[in-house]
Design a protein around this motif. Structure first.
Motif, PDB file in Angstrom:
ATOM      1  N   PRO A 151       0.841  -1.193   0.000  1.00 30.97           N
ATOM      2  CA  PRO A 151       0.000   0.000   0.000  1.00 30.97           C
ATOM      3  C   PRO A 151       0.877   1.245   0.000  1.00 30.97           C
ATOM      4  O   PRO A 151       1.892   1.284   0.699  1.00 30.97           O
ATOM      5  N   GLN A 153       0.675   3.906   1.387  1.00 28.32           N
ATOM      6  CA  GLN A 153       0.844   4.557   2.678  1.00 28.32           C
ATOM      7  C   GLN A 153       2.073   4.052   3.422  1.00 28.32           C
ATOM      8  O   GLN A 153       2.636   4.752   4.250  1.00 28.32           O
ATOM      9  N   THR A 154       2.453   2.806   3.129  1.00 29.65           N
ATOM     10  CA  THR A 154       3.598   2.255   3.846  1.00 29.65           C
ATOM     11  C   THR A 154       4.893   2.950   3.455  1.00 29.65           C
ATOM     12  O   THR A 154       5.771   3.141   4.283  1.00 29.65           O
ATOM     13  N   ILE A 155       5.006   3.300   2.192  1.00 25.51           N
ATOM     14  CA  ILE A 155       6.297   3.813   1.743  1.00 25.51           C
ATOM     15  C   ILE A 155       6.294   5.313   1.509  1.00 25.51           C
ATOM     16  O   ILE A 155       7.313   5.890   1.166  1.00 25.51           O
ATOM     17  N   THR A 157       6.081   7.907   3.476  1.00 29.04           N
ATOM     18  CA  THR A 157       6.881   8.757   4.362  1.00 29.04           C
ATOM     19  C   THR A 157       8.344   8.771   3.956  1.00 29.04           C
ATOM     20  O   THR A 157       8.927   9.837   3.740  1.00 29.04           O
ATOM     21  N   PRO A 158       8.971   7.588   3.851  1.00 28.86           N
ATOM     22  CA  PRO A 158      10.373   7.602   3.434  1.00 28.86           C
ATOM     23  C   PRO A 158      10.553   8.237   2.061  1.00 28.86           C
ATOM     24  O   PRO A 158      11.531   8.956   1.847  1.00 28.86           O
TER      25      PRO A 158
ATOM     26  N   LEU B  43      10.826   0.939   1.708  1.00 29.33           N
ATOM     27  CA  LEU B  43      10.204  -0.075   2.553  1.00 29.33           C
ATOM     28  C   LEU B  43      11.100  -0.383   3.750  1.00 29.33           C
ATOM     29  O   LEU B  43      10.656  -0.426   4.902  1.00 29.33           O
ATOM     30  N   SER B  46      11.268   2.602   6.027  1.00 28.63           N
ATOM     31  CA  SER B  46      10.103   2.804   6.889  1.00 28.63           C
ATOM     32  C   SER B  46      10.083   1.755   7.995  1.00 28.63           C
ATOM     33  O   SER B  46       9.616   2.013   9.103  1.00 28.63           O
ATOM     34  N   MET B  49      12.412   3.161  10.430  1.00 25.32           N
ATOM     35  CA  MET B  49      11.828   4.330  11.072  1.00 25.32           C
ATOM     36  C   MET B  49      10.797   3.957  12.114  1.00 25.32           C
ATOM     37  O   MET B  49      10.584   4.689  13.079  1.00 25.32           O
ATOM     38  N   SER B 279       5.009   5.008  10.311  1.00 28.86           N
ATOM     39  CA  SER B 279       5.665   3.834   9.744  1.00 28.86           C
ATOM     40  C   SER B 279       5.254   2.571  10.478  1.00 28.86           C
ATOM     41  O   SER B 279       4.970   1.543   9.858  1.00 28.86           O
ATOM     42  N   SER B 282       1.661   1.677   9.441  1.00 31.89           N
ATOM     43  CA  SER B 282       1.475   1.103   8.116  1.00 31.89           C
ATOM     44  C   SER B 282       2.216  -0.223   7.968  1.00 31.89           C
ATOM     45  O   SER B 282       1.813  -1.068   7.181  1.00 31.89           O
ATOM     46  N   TRP B 283       3.274  -0.414   8.753  1.00 29.84           N
ATOM     47  CA  TRP B 283       3.939  -1.714   8.657  1.00 29.84           C
ATOM     48  C   TRP B 283       3.088  -2.834   9.238  1.00 29.84           C
ATOM     49  O   TRP B 283       3.052  -3.931   8.686  1.00 29.84           O
ATOM     50  N   PHE B 286       0.577  -3.547   6.574  1.00 29.70           N
ATOM     51  CA  PHE B 286       1.183  -4.265   5.455  1.00 29.70           C
ATOM     52  C   PHE B 286       1.427  -5.732   5.805  1.00 29.70           C
ATOM     53  O   PHE B 286       1.111  -6.628   5.018  1.00 29.70           O
ATOM     54  N   ILE B 289      -1.742  -7.622   5.631  1.00 34.76           N
ATOM     55  CA  ILE B 289      -2.146  -7.897   4.243  1.00 34.76           C
ATOM     56  C   ILE B 289      -1.390  -9.099   3.698  1.00 34.76           C
ATOM     57  O   ILE B 289      -1.979 -10.007   3.111  1.00 34.76           O
ATOM     58  N   ILE B 290      -0.079  -9.091   3.911  1.00 29.65           N
ATOM     59  CA  ILE B 290       0.733 -10.180   3.388  1.00 29.65           C
ATOM     60  C   ILE B 290       0.273 -11.516   3.959  1.00 29.65           C
ATOM     61  O   ILE B 290       0.097 -12.501   3.223  1.00 29.65           O
TER      62      ILE B 290
END
Lengths: 345, 308
Positions: A151, A153-155, A157-158, B43, B46, B49, B279, B282-283, B286, B289-290
């Protein structure tokens, strides 16, 4: 032996009617039952399909009818769908509020560039995956899948921080006193992402194009190789012309999705000075309208909700018109290209 | 002489394979660069982070201070909204994905039949793919001015909704309340389901069209009813597409940016500038989801039937 009679066009209505009953009698009522069942089924299906079509088209239709009303019609309870006082003033207001030509032109320009960048890179990659054998192919294809499922949104920010201080392995820093370039506020970051297939839905386009190239006959290329044509030239001259329909539809998809995209637009373009896209304008439309009227009539003034809603509907409709036009022209193209995707999973 | 020739040919084959490999890599090089720079790197970044407290440094750049699992602990134990919204999202998914699949499958069966105006109907069904993307959904409820009024309108027009009346009747019974509630929820959401299933319909439709009619013919001659031939022919033949569609629907559901959950993430990002916590949020998302995708595709792919 009597010859079997069939219903034909030359018969009169009465003859056909008689023949039908005769056949029905011979089949002991089976024919009638079957016909009736078929008829009932068709009617039910027609209702269902009509209802669901209505479901999809209704919001558009209601937006259209609202946008053509004058303000007094909005408060009139007896006016439901057909406006009593036709007026196109809502379009004028919405157009002014959205900064008309400037916004649409910017949006068009951005979407066009993005779509072009995405199509170029994804076509190359799709072809590479479809036709060549190379080590780690499956690994890289898994990366394509990853591109689809991560998604944004996950990436984001970086990425945001990365583009604020852009640098590749410290090379730019060498020339710029150790700090990178601030690329935010221009089109460059997002275009670079698109060229690297990492744009919005880039993975999907790769998948579609790969599926297309896989279905092309191999003999085409073999013949070209035998005749001494290089790999790049084979791709450009032999396969690319055949892939025009799918490339067009990928381009259109990309264009359309970029046109309506709010997320990337907000992050990459919204804060930058000149890059106000249609979607940015659209999300802030009512608040802008409110501010505008406050500026004219004083702070205590508040615009009527129905009026705000009307302008918003009109603006949405205006945003959608180019897309609907594209869709009407290229409808077949869209559907067929997606159909190809499905085959062979 | 002959040996030399063979060796030469082998050498040639080897160089052809190598040439292919190089060409292949050249063709996919945009992907490699793009993947490494714009996906893999962010990825990992984040992920890193999410274990740090990120604070801006005067001048330019950011400072990362290692803070271990603090963010994760915060979002799960302190943040009042995070777990709630996450669970709601998952619950919604459990309802949505099957509904979308059943709906699109059913629609594609309908649209595969011959009737007048089929092209038009297909065009209408595909329209949402274009119109409902991005900002168009939820625009009405997005701004402060209108969202309040929405509830007012709903209160004002009570009694006109068929489902609400039906719900009140059905829920008077003692048993199966939960079941009815779910059904009614789905019926109320039918618009959202319909506009989310455009691509799925097309994919199913294309699959249905590849099944050769002679199969159905043979089945009918053998005395197979329509119902039977549906389960024995149609269903297995497009089972591979069910997998594709399940994955597509799940991904589509999770990555669409207009859900409440996404709003929360955006808010934390753009208003509070708490990069570390975003981060972490959202991680977790994510990772879920996986895991879901993995489990679902594992379960379904075992049952998929490939016809060759």
């Amino acid at each position: 032996m009597t010859k079997t009679k069939y219903i034909s066009k030359s018969m009169t209505r009465k003859e056909r009617w008689n023949l039908f009953w005769e056949r029905n009698r011979k089949s002991e009522g089976y024919l009638l039952k079957k016909k009736l069942g078929r008829f009932v089924y068709c009617v039910c299906r027609a209702f269902l399909i009509f209802g669901l079509c209505f479901l999809i088209l209704q919001p558009l239709a209601s937006k259209l009818s609202i946008s053509l009303m004058e303000e007094q019609d909005l408060y009139d309870r007896t006016v439901i769908n057909i406006p009593r006082h036709f007026s196109v003033s809502a379009y004028q207001i919405a157009w002014d509020m959205m900064d008309g030509i400037k916004t649409f032109w910017t949006s068009f320009y951005v979407s066009f560039l993005v779509a072009a960048a995405q199509v170029v890179s994804c076509t190359l990659v799709g072809y590479g995956f479809a036709r060549f054998k190379f080590p780690l192919k499956n690994f890289w294809f898994a990366c394509v899948i990853l591109l689809i499922i991560v998604p944004p949104q996950t990436i984001i920010t970086p990425l945001y921080l990365y583009f604020q201080d852009f640098d590749i392995l410290g090379i730019i820093g060498l020339f710029n006193n150790g700090s990178g370039l601030n690329l935010l506020g221009s089109l460059t970051p997002y275009l670079m992402m698109c060229l690297g297939c990492a744009g919005f839905k880039g993975g999907l386009y790769i998948y579609m194009l790969r599926q297309h190239f896989r279905n092309e006959p191999k003999e085409l290329e073999e013949a070209a190789y035998v005749d001494g044509c290089g790999r790049l030239r084979t791709f450009l001259q032999i396969l690319l012309p055949g892939a025009t329909p799918i490339i067009t539809s990928c381009f259109l998809f990309s264009f359309v999705w970029q046109w309506t995209d709010a997320y990337y637009s907000r992050v990459f373009f919204a804060r930058a000075y000149g890059w106000t896209l249609v979607t940015n304008r659209l999300t802030s439309l009512v608040d802008r309208l409110d501010a505008e009227y406050k500026a004219i009539y004083g702070q205590s003034f508040q615009i009527a909700t129905a009026f705000g809603q009307q302008i918003l509907s009109t603006a949405t409709l205006m945003t959608l018109i180019p897309l609907i036009l594209i869709y009407v022209v290229a409808q077949k193209n869209f559907v067929e290209s997606l159909s190809q995707t499905g085959i062979k999973g | 002489m002959a040996e030399q020739k063979i060796r030469k040919r082998k050498k040639k084959q080897k160089s052809l394979a190598r040439g292919n490999a190089i060409a292949g890599y050249l063709f996919i090089s945009p992907l490699i660069i793009g993947f490494l720079l714009f996906l893999a790197y962010p990825l990992i970044q984040s992920f890193y982070m999410s274990f740090c407290t990120v604070s801006p440094v005067a001048g330019h750049g950011f400072e990362f201070v290692w803070s271990g699992l603090a963010h994760y602990r915060h979002i799960f134990t302190v943040d009042p909204d995070y777990t709630r919204l996450l669970l709601e999202e998952l619950q919604k998914m459990a309802l949505y994905v099957p509904s979308i699949l059943v709906f699109s499958f059913f629609m594609s069966l309908l649209l595969n039949q011959e009737f007048k105006g089929r092209t038009f109907v297909r065009a209408v069904y595909f329209l949402p793919v274009i119109l409902s993307s991005g900002v168009m959904v939820g625009l009405e409820t997005n701004n402060a001015l209108l969202s309040g009024v929405q509830d007012l309108i709903q209160e004002d027009t009570n009694g006109t909704s068929i489902t609400a009346t039906l719900e009140s009747i059905l829920l008077q019974g003692e048993t199966g309340n939960k079941f009815f509630e779910t059904i009614i929820q789905i019926v109320d959401e039918v618009y959202n389901i319909a506009i989310a299933s455009g691509i799925q319909i097309i994919i199913f439709l294309s699959g249905l069209q590849t099944i050769s009619p002679s199969m159905y013919e043979a089945a009918t001659i053998e005395g197979c009813t329509g119902w039977e031939s549906f389960w024995k022919i149609t269903f297995p033949m497009i089972s591979s597409l069910i997998l594709v569609n399940v994955i597509y629907t799940i991904v589509d559901f999770f990555t669409k940016s207009d859900s409440e959950f996404m709003d929360m993430i955006n808010e934390t990002l753009l208003q509070n500038f708490n990069y570390g916590r975003v981060s972490a949020m959202s991680w977790v998302y994510f990772a879920i989801i996986i895991v879901i995708l993995g489990i679902v595709s594992l379960i379904i792919s075992k049952r998929v039937y490939y016809y060759d």
